[in-house]
Design an enzyme around this catalytic site. Structure first.
Site, PDB file in Angstrom:
ATOM      1  N   GLN A 170       0.786  -1.544  -0.023  1.00 13.20           N
ATOM      2  CA  GLN A 170      -0.067   0.151  -0.126  1.00 13.20           C
ATOM      3  C   GLN A 170       0.698   1.450  -0.393  1.00 13.20           C
ATOM      4  O   GLN A 170       0.460   1.944  -0.469  1.00 13.20           O
ATOM      5  CB  GLN A 170      -1.015   0.051   1.178  1.00 13.20           C
ATOM      6  CG  GLN A 170      -2.262  -1.055   1.120  1.00 13.20           C
ATOM      7  CD  GLN A 170      -3.072  -0.524   0.567  1.00 13.20           C
ATOM      8  OE1 GLN A 170      -3.154   0.387  -0.470  1.00 13.20           O
ATOM      9  NE2 GLN A 170      -4.355  -1.618  -0.310  1.00 13.20           N
ATOM     10  N   CYS A 205      -9.486  -7.696  -0.757  1.00  8.60           N
ATOM     11  CA  CYS A 205      -9.215  -8.772  -1.279  1.00  8.60           C
ATOM     12  C   CYS A 205     -10.516  -9.694  -0.498  1.00  8.60           C
ATOM     13  O   CYS A 205     -10.961 -11.064  -0.650  1.00  8.60           O
ATOM     14  CB  CYS A 205      -8.223  -9.481  -1.734  1.00  8.60           C
ATOM     15  SG  CYS A 205      -6.986  -9.481  -2.367  1.00  8.60           S
TER      16      CYS A 205
END
Lengths: 383, 383
Positions: A177, A322
C-alpha cells in the site's frame, strides 16, 4: 463512474502500457536463454532491476521480481521462515496484515511454526515496547506491514526495526500500500524484506517485487529454480516487469506533486463531509497514507453504504478488496477500539492521480445526503 | 535473427496485445470488488473463463487461472497431493517432466510424500504395463506430461489414464508444450488435472490455467484465498487473461493450418539436414509435436552448437529453456537409450507460425556447414 478505490487497483498509466507493448513485441524470448534474443530480454530485465533498485536505494541483486503482492508475501515470508527454522520456530505477526500474509502465516503454522499476534494500541500502531514483551528466545521473524490496507495507518518501522535487529529477529514488511506513495527510505534500512506491488501504482497486475536485505538467510520453499536466483519459478514476465518499473519510476518522480494533490483532495472531501455528525472520519492521530479517507456512516454497514454509493456512480470499498463478499468487521477498526458493529461500518475511500475536485464534490454531496437520510430513518425507527 | 525457440517462448500475437491494452484500459478494477467497475472486470474474467472452457470442452468452473505454467504445475500438484494425503502418500512421476514439476515433487518429498520415478521405454513413452507395476496400495497420484519439452514425444494419455482411473489414482498432466498445438480432447477425458501456459502460444507471459476435473479432491496448500475459488492468491490479472484467451482461441481456430505449416517446414528442414551423416534427427517412432525438430550434431555439445548457430543468426535451444546455463544431459535422450555424451548433444529446434522457407533454408545450410567442418575437425584430430 467516479473511481475511489485506488488502494484496490489503479488504472494502468499510459506510459506503462506503452512499455508493456514495446517490450512484448521486441523482447519476447526467455530471459534465461543464451541466444541473442534471450540475452536481449535478459539485458532488458537487468535494466529494469537496476532502475527499481535505484528507486529503493538498494543493490539490484537484492531485488526479486514476483507474480504480485500476494505472491511476494508468500515467497518472502516462507523463504525467511524456511531459511531460519534451525534457529527457532516462533513468528510474530501484527493483526492488521493483508489476507495473503495471514494465509501464509496459517500455512506456516500447519508446517510446524508457532505464531503469536502482536498487540496494537489505540493509535493503530504496533509499539516497540509491546513487541519487546512478545519476543521469545526462539522468535525468528516478525511480520509488520508498513501501511494498513483498510485505514492507511503507517507503522513506526525505524523503532520496530531497531528493536528487532538488536534481538537478532528478522522483519518482513508488506509495503504494497505504501510503495510509490511514501519514500521507502523510512523502511528499507530497518527490514529484512519488503513486498511491493505493481498494479496499485499504475503498473500491470500480476507482477511486483520483493527486496531481501543482503546477508539475510532466505531459502525458498521450492528449490531448484533458475529464474530470479531461484526465488521465483517460471519464465520471467519481462514485459510486465518493464511496465511495472516504468510506473514505479514515474510514481517516484511525481511523488511530491501526487502528495500535494492527495492532500488537497482529501482536505476538500473532509471539509464537506465533516458537516455531518453522522459521518465519522477514521483517521487516527498517527501518520496515515495521504490518499486514504476511511469513514463510517453511523449505523450503516460499510457494504450497504458501498452499494448505495455505487448506485450514485461512486466506486468505493468496504475495506480490503481481497475480502469483498465476505463481510467481516474491519480488523484495523477493531484494533482502534471500535466495537464489532462500528467495525462493520468502514467505508474505504482511496484517491488517486486522476481524482479531481468535481468528483470529490459529487462524492461529498452523496455522502451528506446518505448520512442525512439515514439519520432521518433512524430517528423514525426510534419514534 | 531467425527465431527457432518457439517451445521456450513465442512472440505475442498482435491480437493478444490488443486485447491486453483494451482490457487494461477499461477493466482495471479488482474483479472481486462489488462496485460496478469491479463487476465489469469480473464479467470480463468470466467471459474469458467460458471461452477457455469452450476450447477445452470442459465446465468453466473447472478452470483456474494461474501465474503461468510453472505456477500452475506447483499449484495443481500440491493441491492434489494435499487433498488426497489421507488416502496415501505415494506419488509416481515420469523422468521426463519439466523442472517446475520435478521441483514441486522434491518439495512434496520434503513434506513427507514418497516418490518413485516411472520407467520410459526406448520409444520415449511411459507404457501402461510398466506403470501398473509401479503402483502401490498407497499411490494417490501419477504425474505424466502430455508432450515432452526437449524432444516433443507425446505420451499415450488414454491408455495411461484408463489404467490409473481403474486403480483410483489421480493423474496430473503438464500440457504446457502441447496446448494450442494438439487438440486437448486426447487428454481431458483421461486426467484429473492439466496445466497450460499462455506465452508458448502467443499470449502474454505470467499467466496460464489449470483444469481440475470436477469431483477431484484438491486442497490448495495455502488456504483462505478468495480469488479463483481459493486456488490462486492475489488480484486476478484480467488483462493478461483476456489476452491469453484471445491467443488460445486463435491458436485453436488456426490449428489445422498451423499443423500443415509445421509439417511443411519440418519436412523442408529434414530434407536438407538429412544429407549429412553427422546430423542425427532425434524423433522417436512414437507421435511427436509437429513443431519440434530435435537433432544432434555428432560429437558436438548442444550448448556449443547453439552458440555457433547464434553467431550465424539462428536462435535455437540446447534443451529445455529453464535449464540453460546448467549443461546437463537431456533426460529425454537418456531415456531413449543415448549415452551421456550423446545426451549432451541435443539441439532443440522448434518452429512457429512466423517460420518461413527462407529461414529454414538458411538454418539448414548453417547446420550442414557446421556438421561438415566439425566432421573434418574430428578427422584431423584423429589423424
Amino acid at each position: 463512474m467516479n473511481y475511489f478505490d485506488y488502494a484496490a487497483s489503479a488504472p494502468m498509466r499510459p506510459e506503462a502500457t506503452e512499455a508493456y507493448v514495446y517490450c512484448a513485441k521486441d523482447f519476447y524470448a526467455n530471459s534465461e536463454s543464451l541466444h541473442d534474443p534471450g540475452a536481449l530480454a535478459g539485458d532488458f530485465l537487468q535494466h529494469a532491476r537496476n532502475k527499481l533498485a535505484d528507486v529503493l536505494s538498494v543493490r539490484s541483486d537484492s531485488i526479486y521480481f514476483t507474480g504480485g503482492g500476494s505472491d511476494g508475501n508468500f515467497l518472502a515470508i516462507t523463504a525467511l521462515a524456511n531459511g531460519n527454522k534451525e534457529r527457532g520456530r516462533h513468528i510474530l505477526v501484527s493483526p492488521l496484515e493483508h489476507p495473503s500474509v495471514m494465509n501464509t502465516v496459517h500455512f506456516l503454522q500447519s508446517s510446524g511454526f508457532e505464531v503469536d499476534t502482536l498487540p496494537v494500541r489505540a493509535d493503530g500502531r504496533v509499539h516497540a515496547e509491546d513487541l519487546n514483551k512478545c519476543v521469545r528466545h526462539d522468535t525468528i521473524l516478525a511480520i509488520i506491514q508498513h501501511a494498513n490496507s483498510e485505514i492507511g495507518t503507517i507503522q513506526p518501522m525505524s523503532k520496530i526495526g531497531a528493536l528487532l535487529r538488536e534481538r537478532d529477529i528478522l522483519l518482513h514488511s508488506d509495503c504494497c500500500q505504501s510503495f510509490g506513495k511514501l519514500s521507502m527510505s523510512s523502511v528499507i534500512p530497518y527490514v529484512s524484506s519488503i513486498t511491493v506491488s505493481s498494479h496499485k501504482i499504475g503498473g500491470p497486475k500480476g507482477t511486483g517485487a520483493v527486496y531481501i536485505s543482503p546477508g539475510t538467510r532466505a531459502i525458498p520453499l521450492m528449490q531448484g529454480g533458475v529464474h530470479e536466483q531461484g526465488f521465483k519459478h517460471g519464465t520471467v514476465d519481462v514485459p510486465a516487469i518493464a511496465s511495472f518499473v516504468t510506473a514505479a519510476l514515474l510514481a517516484h518522480a511525481e511523488l511530491d506533486d501526487w502528495t500535494l494533490h492527495m492532500n488537497n483532495m482529501r482536505h476538500k472531501l473532509l471539509s464537506i463531509i465533516m458537516r455531518s455528525e453522522n459521518i465519522v472520519v477514521e483517521r487516527s492521530h498517527s501518520p496515515v497514507l495521504p490518499h486514504f479517507v476511511p469513514i463510517r456512516l453511523k449505523g450503516m454497514e460499510g457494504q450497504y453504504a458501498m452499494l448505495e454509493l455505487n448506485r450514485q456512480r461512486h466506486a468505493v470499498s468496504p475495506g480490503s478488496a481481497c475480502k469483498s463478499g465476505q463481510q467481516e468487521p474491519s480488523r484495523a477498526l477493531l484494533s482502534l477500539g471500535r466495537n464489532e458493529n462500528e467495525a462493520r461500518e468502514l467505508v474505504r475511500i482511496t484517491l488517486g492521480k486522476e481524482t479531481n475536485e468535481s468528483e470529490i464534490e459529487q462524492l461529498g454531496k452523496s455522502l451528506l445526503t446518505m448520512a442525512a437520510n439515514h439519520g432521518l430513518t433512524k430517528v423514525r425507527e426510534h419514534a
